[in-house]
Motif scaffolding. Structure first.
Motif, short mmCIF file in Angstrom:
data_model
loop_
_atom_site.label_atom_id
_atom_site.label_comp_id
_atom_site.label_asym_id
_atom_site.label_seq_id
_atom_site.Cartn_x
_atom_site.Cartn_y
_atom_site.Cartn_z
N LYS A 112 -5.38 -4.22 5.66
CA LYS A 112 -4.07 -4.05 6.29
C LYS A 112 -3.14 -3.40 5.24
CE LYS A 112 -0.86 -6.36 9.30
NZ LYS A 112 0.28 -7.20 9.08
N PRO A 113 -3.21 -2.05 5.16
CA PRO A 113 -2.52 -1.37 4.06
C PRO A 113 -1.01 -1.56 4.02
CG PRO A 113 -4.11 0.08 5.12
CD PRO A 113 -4.04 -1.15 5.96
N SER A 114 -0.40 -2.09 5.08
CA SER A 114 1.05 -2.28 5.06
C SER A 114 1.45 -3.50 4.22
CB SER A 114 1.58 -2.43 6.49
OG SER A 114 0.96 -3.54 7.10
N VAL A 115 0.46 -4.31 3.82
CA VAL A 115 0.80 -5.49 2.99
C VAL A 115 0.01 -5.45 1.69
CG1 VAL A 115 1.32 -6.93 5.00
CG2 VAL A 115 -0.99 -6.97 4.02
N HIS A 116 0.43 -6.29 0.72
CA HIS A 116 -0.26 -6.36 -0.56
C HIS A 116 -1.50 -7.25 -0.44
CE1 HIS A 116 3.20 -4.40 -2.16
NE2 HIS A 116 4.01 -5.42 -1.90
N PRO A 117 -2.46 -7.10 -1.37
CA PRO A 117 -3.62 -7.99 -1.33
C PRO A 117 -3.15 -9.44 -1.38
CG PRO A 117 -3.97 -6.24 -2.94
CD PRO A 117 -2.55 -6.12 -2.48
N GLY A 118 -3.77 -10.27 -0.59
CA GLY A 118 -3.38 -11.69 -0.55
C GLY A 118 -2.42 -11.99 0.58
#
Ligand code: GAP
Length: 445
Positions: A112-118
């Motif tokens: 989900k590229p709109s959020v950061h990992p985690g």
């Protein structure tokens, strides 16, 4: 740096004009390693020559060294790299990707590229673990624990290990320095940003050995000298700054470090680090090797372990900064022009030799001019296409001067010299051309 430059434009130009290619491209590439094409090699060579000139050739107090990439494994125990040269990493159990725990904010969740990992609905990050950045290989026919060696992560340790050899053979005494240019390797986790951070790169490092009470003075001296080097080679003053490290940022060996930062299109980032390493390295290597690594001053009878001030730069990162700063776009005769306003010393090709037409004896005279200049500087002969197109090609690779041979040249043995930046054209006698260009190359107009 002009306001039109972006990293994408630099990447595209580098590929299009043969500065930088992705490694192993025909096999789909290899993460964050690059190959340098014909103009890239020439630019890098000029960057390294300019550094070597300033550090070794123009000084009495610095000598050169070329130590091996593979060193005795104890080197890295002594230097602290085995224990401390680590980044904190987390793995995501959902997507199988690995991230630097301290740079999650700079990354995207692959699912989900709109959020950061985690932060994604499926993200499941492990606890952070320390991951050593040194690349391993093995020496000899049997692969076991005892055969492991490391590809050096910095050139500096080869200098410390040779301190005694150089001291004894070069008849120098502190303050004196040892300079080295060479490849280093790091298993970087966060790469991206083109050649800014790669796994195989080249460093230009100099270890300056000084009497301990003089370390601060020399630290300030090298901050100033290294900043001036960039300015003299054309980097804009507005795009350079010095940034002292906060205490919690300091490397394990450093008692004080300042970075020379450059304003890349991605923001301010380190171009070169200048560190006061104290006597950490020589003491560590003395302890691990059993050799005395100190200086005995016969005049005073004093024996001491010198302190070290280290300016450490990266060839690839310098090259990127010079490309970014030189990149410009303007309009010539109603056409958009991309131009690299590289300092002439750095420009891969110094002069292009262009016959106006491909007949009437002009190519023959142009070859004569080319042969005259060739022993003096990197030149390029080009007779293909309109003169306007040939100028544009040279502008795009940063060639400072275009020498045109026209019908008048055949009558009076003169040529025109077009300046890449001002577009001014000077008429110059062929016999005077080498001196004319060499003066300009030396900054004498
Ligand atoms: N001996 C000290 C030392 O290695 P560093 O700050 O880790 O210090 C010095 O590296 C310079 O080497 C950096 O300022 C940068 O220009 C270059 N460098 C370091 N890691 C790099 C990488 N992964 N890719 C490209 N250049 C790198």
């Amino acid at each position: 740096m002009s306001d039109v430059v972006t990293m994408d434009k630099i990447v595209a130009l580098s590929k299009r004009r043969g500065f930088v290619f992705p490694t192993s491209e025909i096999y789909g590439g290899l993460g964050s390693t690059y190959d340098y094409g014909p103009y890239g090699v020439a630019l890098r060579r000029n960057v390294k020559d300019a550094w070597w000139h300033a550090m070794v050739i123009e000084r009495d107090d610095i000598v050169g060294l070329d130590s091996a990439i593979l060193q005795h494994p104890r080197t890295w125990e002594a230097s602290g790299h085995l224990e401390s040269f680590t980044d904190p990493l987390v793995d995501c159990r959902a997507c199988g990707q690995r991230f630097r725990a301290d740079q999650l904010e700079d990354n995207q969740c692959p699912q989900k590229p709109s959020v950061h990992p985690g932060e994604g609905p499926n993200c499941d990050l492990t606890e952070a673990r320390q991951f050593n950045l040194m690349l391993e290989t093995s020496l000899g026919p049997v692969r076991d624990e005892g055969s492991i060696v490391y590809l050096r992560p910095e050139t500096a340790q080869g200098i410390f290990a040779n301190f005694k050899n150089v001291l004894q053979t070069s008849r120098r005494k502190p303050p004196f320095g040892i300079a080295q240019i060479g490849k280093s390797f790091r298993n970087e986790i966060t790469t991206k940003q083109f050649i800014f951070r790669t796994r195989e790169f080249e460093q230009m490092e100099m270890e300056f050995f000084v009497p301990p009470p003089d370390a601060e003075k020399w630290f300030l001296y090298w901050l100033d000298a290294r900043e001036r080097w960039y300015l003299e080679l054309g980097l804009s003053e507005d795009h350079l700054r010095l940034r002292p490290h906060d205490p919690d940022e300091l490397s394990h060996y450093s008692t004080g470090t300042s970075d020379i930062e450059y304003l890349f299109p991605t923001g301010w980032q380190e171009l070169e680090g200048i560190a006061n390493r104290g006597d950490y390295d020589l003491r560590q290597h003395a302890q691990y090797s059993g050799e005395k690594l100190e200086y005995f001053d016969q005049a005073t009878g004093e024996r001491y372990v010198p302190y070290v001030v280290e300016p450490a730069a990266g060839v690839d990162r310098c090259m990127l900064a010079f490309l970014v700063d030189a990149y410009d776009e303007d309009e010539q005769e109603g056409e958009k022009r991309t131009v690299l306003r590289l300092h002439p010393r750095l420009a891969p090709v110094k002069a292009a030799i262009l016959p106006l037409v491909r007949k009437d004896g002009q190519p023959e005279l142009a070859h004569e001019v080319h042969d005259l200049l060739r022993p003096l500087m990197l030149t390029e002969y080009d007779e293909g296409g309109s003169i306007g197109r040939r100028y544009r090609r040279q502008d795009e690779i940063g060639t400072p001067w275009a020498v045109t041979i026209d019908h008048q040249s055949l009558e009076d043995r003169t040529v025109t010299v077009r300046d890449r930046n001002s577009l001014a054209q000077d008429r110059v006698a062929i016999d005077a051309l080498p001196g004319f260009l060499q003066d300009r190359l030396a900054g004498k107009e």
